[in-house]
Design a protein around this motif. Structure first.
Motif, short mmCIF file in Angstrom:
data_model
loop_
_atom_site.label_atom_id
_atom_site.label_comp_id
_atom_site.label_asym_id
_atom_site.label_seq_id
_atom_site.Cartn_x
_atom_site.Cartn_y
_atom_site.Cartn_z
N ILE A 262 7.55 -63.49 -80.04
CA ILE A 262 6.48 -62.80 -80.76
C ILE A 262 6.17 -61.46 -80.11
O ILE A 262 6.50 -61.21 -78.94
CB ILE A 262 5.18 -63.63 -80.83
CG1 ILE A 262 4.61 -63.85 -79.42
CG2 ILE A 262 5.40 -64.95 -81.53
CD1 ILE A 262 3.21 -64.42 -79.42
N SER A 263 5.55 -60.59 -80.90
CA SER A 263 4.98 -59.34 -80.40
C SER A 263 3.47 -59.46 -80.53
O SER A 263 2.95 -59.75 -81.62
CB SER A 263 5.50 -58.15 -81.21
OG SER A 263 4.85 -56.96 -80.82
N LEU A 264 2.76 -59.24 -79.43
CA LEU A 264 1.31 -59.42 -79.41
C LEU A 264 0.60 -58.07 -79.28
O LEU A 264 1.03 -57.21 -78.50
CB LEU A 264 0.90 -60.27 -78.21
CG LEU A 264 0.89 -61.79 -78.34
CD1 LEU A 264 0.55 -62.41 -76.99
CD2 LEU A 264 -0.08 -62.25 -79.40
N THR A 265 -0.47 -57.90 -80.04
CA THR A 265 -1.42 -56.81 -79.83
C THR A 265 -2.76 -57.46 -79.53
O THR A 265 -3.27 -58.26 -80.34
CB THR A 265 -1.52 -55.89 -81.05
OG1 THR A 265 -0.25 -55.26 -81.27
CG2 THR A 265 -2.57 -54.82 -80.84
N ILE A 266 -3.34 -57.14 -78.38
CA ILE A 266 -4.56 -57.80 -77.92
C ILE A 266 -5.61 -56.74 -77.65
O ILE A 266 -5.34 -55.76 -76.93
CB ILE A 266 -4.30 -58.63 -76.64
CG1 ILE A 266 -3.07 -59.52 -76.82
CG2 ILE A 266 -5.52 -59.46 -76.26
CD1 ILE A 266 -2.58 -60.17 -75.55
N PHE B 146 -3.76 -54.30 -75.13
CA PHE B 146 -2.32 -54.55 -74.99
C PHE B 146 -1.66 -54.34 -76.35
O PHE B 146 -2.03 -54.98 -77.33
CB PHE B 146 -2.06 -55.99 -74.52
CG PHE B 146 -2.66 -56.31 -73.18
CD1 PHE B 146 -1.88 -56.26 -72.04
CD2 PHE B 146 -3.99 -56.66 -73.06
CE1 PHE B 146 -2.41 -56.56 -70.80
CE2 PHE B 146 -4.54 -56.96 -71.82
CZ PHE B 146 -3.75 -56.91 -70.69
N GLU B 147 -0.68 -53.43 -76.41
CA GLU B 147 -0.01 -53.14 -77.68
C GLU B 147 1.46 -53.55 -77.63
O GLU B 147 2.16 -53.24 -76.67
CB GLU B 147 -0.11 -51.65 -78.01
CG GLU B 147 -1.52 -51.20 -78.34
CD GLU B 147 -1.53 -49.81 -78.94
OE1 GLU B 147 -0.87 -49.61 -79.99
OE2 GLU B 147 -2.17 -48.92 -78.36
N HIS B 148 1.87 -54.29 -78.63
CA HIS B 148 3.28 -54.67 -78.81
C HIS B 148 3.84 -55.33 -77.53
O HIS B 148 4.91 -54.97 -77.05
CB HIS B 148 4.12 -53.47 -79.22
CG HIS B 148 3.56 -52.73 -80.39
ND1 HIS B 148 3.37 -53.33 -81.62
CD2 HIS B 148 3.11 -51.44 -80.52
CE1 HIS B 148 2.85 -52.44 -82.46
NE2 HIS B 148 2.68 -51.30 -81.81
N PHE B 149 3.08 -56.26 -77.00
CA PHE B 149 3.49 -57.01 -75.82
C PHE B 149 4.41 -58.14 -76.29
O PHE B 149 3.99 -59.06 -77.00
CB PHE B 149 2.25 -57.57 -75.12
CG PHE B 149 2.54 -58.55 -74.02
CD1 PHE B 149 3.38 -58.22 -72.98
CD2 PHE B 149 1.95 -59.81 -74.02
CE1 PHE B 149 3.64 -59.12 -71.96
CE2 PHE B 149 2.20 -60.72 -73.02
CZ PHE B 149 3.05 -60.37 -71.97
N GLU B 150 5.70 -58.04 -75.94
CA GLU B 150 6.68 -59.03 -76.40
C GLU B 150 6.77 -60.19 -75.43
O GLU B 150 6.95 -59.99 -74.22
CB GLU B 150 8.05 -58.36 -76.60
CG GLU B 150 8.04 -57.33 -77.71
CD GLU B 150 9.42 -56.79 -78.05
OE1 GLU B 150 10.41 -57.26 -77.44
OE2 GLU B 150 9.50 -55.93 -78.95
N THR B 151 6.65 -61.39 -75.96
CA THR B 151 6.65 -62.58 -75.13
C THR B 151 7.14 -63.77 -75.95
O THR B 151 7.64 -63.60 -77.06
CB THR B 151 5.24 -62.83 -74.56
OG1 THR B 151 5.28 -63.94 -73.65
CG2 THR B 151 4.23 -63.11 -75.66
N VAL B 152 6.96 -64.97 -75.40
CA VAL B 152 7.38 -66.20 -76.08
C VAL B 152 6.21 -67.16 -76.12
O VAL B 152 5.47 -67.29 -75.14
CB VAL B 152 8.57 -66.87 -75.33
CG1 VAL B 152 8.96 -68.18 -76.00
CG2 VAL B 152 9.76 -65.93 -75.28
N ASP C 127 1.28 -67.67 -66.27
CA ASP C 127 0.69 -66.60 -65.45
C ASP C 127 0.30 -65.39 -66.28
O ASP C 127 -0.44 -64.51 -65.81
CB ASP C 127 1.67 -66.18 -64.35
CG ASP C 127 2.97 -65.61 -64.92
OD1 ASP C 127 3.43 -66.13 -65.97
OD2 ASP C 127 3.52 -64.66 -64.33
N GLU C 128 0.78 -65.32 -67.54
CA GLU C 128 0.43 -64.18 -68.39
C GLU C 128 -1.06 -64.20 -68.77
O GLU C 128 -1.69 -63.14 -68.85
CB GLU C 128 1.28 -64.19 -69.66
CG GLU C 128 2.75 -63.91 -69.44
CD GLU C 128 3.56 -63.95 -70.72
OE1 GLU C 128 4.77 -63.68 -70.65
OE2 GLU C 128 2.98 -64.26 -71.79
#
Length: 352
Positions: free
Chosen positions: A122-126, A105-111, A90-91
């Motif tokens: 992981i930490s995502l920047t989008i 999106f900055e420093h979005f932490e997810t798996v 759903d993300e």
């Protein structure tokens, strides 16, 4: 490094100002700034991925291969959802909707999921990618492995929780020691000296159990089981209410920490809830060595009615640590007369 073009979604579709050299001239044979950018992306330790607005992967750098296991040939052209675990699918629609609206999106932490099926924190920047006309045509994703940071945070929380538990116990034990020292003193005038001596003994026992928290490079010393029990139980000794008998096997430096922590926890519970929490309660400990196995029999009597309860929180972790380190086994028996505990461990491992 080759990048796939699709509807303007490519690094090479971006516009750059010409390179100006110190003499003020433009040199047509100078490296293209797009080549510089491509080299930076390919050399990054982070995974850098681009995707179109349908969520299809359009570029994939070496960092992405190292993090997720897919080669560019395996990844480009496939949906980015191949990296997303089922419970987090759903993300992606929410991220794409935000990108279409120009959101970053900055420093979005997810798996995310690797090629071999394992999961990675992981930490995502989008960020949105725009074509030369300013229209949003896709997104760039920079992913960084934060597994070690997460593990360090979890370990820190565990240590803080255990330290909180131990501090609360020390206050409770100090109160209990003052209480039964006053009750057991023949003359009220001697109570302060008794209390001081027992608190000093508690400090010595606590120092032994704190070896697990130190990292100062000092060698741990060996001892024997009866001496260890004497140090840990000395704060609660009054009118021979604690008896230790039987064999006296050695306790080596490697086994000392786990065993001392567990014995300290058992003594703490006995002083707070068990036989040592009442004036008439007593504790009998018997040590038996047979067939290369050390068996410690811990018997409480004369305390409150034994209450069936599992090894809670910190105590449970201590028992697990003892089982792993020494191959030991801890069993409990809530008898009518009081709690009975049996600790069994191989003599060889106890002496290590």
């Amino acid at each position: 490094m080759a990048h796939t073009d699709a509807g303007g979604l490519t690094l090479r579709a971006m516009r750059y100002a010409p390179t100006l050299f110190t003499d003020g001239s433009d040199q047509p044979d100078a490296p293209d700034p797009r080549d510089w950018l491509a080299g930076i992306i390919e050399g990054s330790d982070d995974a850098i991925i681009s995707k179109d607005l349908d969520g299809v992967i359009r570029s994939w750098n070496g960092g992405a291969t190292r993090l997720f296991g897919y080669t560019p040939e395996e990844a480009v052209g496939r949906p980015v959802t191949m990296l997303i675990p089922e419970d987090r699918l759903d993300e992606e629609p929410r991220i794409l909707a935000g990108i279409r609206a120009g959101e970053r999106f900055e420093h979005f932490e997810t798996v995310r999921r690797r090629k071999d099926g394992t999961l990675v924190d992981i930490s995502l920047t989008i960020s949105p990618i725009r074509n030369r006309h300013g229209a949003i045509v896709g997104a760039s994703k920079i992913a960084r492995d934060i597994t070690e940071r997460r593990m360090a945070q979890e370990q820190q929380q565990l240590l803080l929780g255990e330290m909180h538990h131990r501090v609360k116990n020390l206050f409770a034990l100090a109160t209990a020691i003052v209480s039964f020292s006053v009750r057991s003193a023949r003359d009220p005038a001697e109570a302060p000296q008794i209390i001081q001596a027992r608190l000093a003994a508690l400090a010595r026992a606590h120092d032994i159990t704190m070896t697990a928290w130190r990292d100062d490079g000092r060698e741990k010393s060996a001892t024997d089981l009866q001496s260890l029990l004497q140090i840990i139980l000395e704060p609660y000794q009054s009118a021979d209410r604690i008896v230790v008998s039987g064999d006296n096997p050695p306790v080596g430096p490697r086994a000392l920490t786990n065993l001392a922590l567990l014995l300290h926890e058992l003594a703490t519970n006995a002083a707070k809830y068990g036989a040592l929490s009442t004036p008439v309660g007593f504790l009998n400990l018997q040590i038996v060595v047979a067939a290369d196995v050390v068996r410690l029999l811990w018997r409480e009597q004369g305390g409150p009615v034994a209450e069936t309860r599992g090894a809670a929180g910190f105590g449970s972790r201590l028992e697990q640590g003892l089982a792993v380190a020494l191959g030991a086994r801890v069993t409990r028996d809530w008898q009518a007369t009081g709690l009975a505990i049996t600790i069994e461990a191989p003599a060889e491992k106890l002496a290590s």
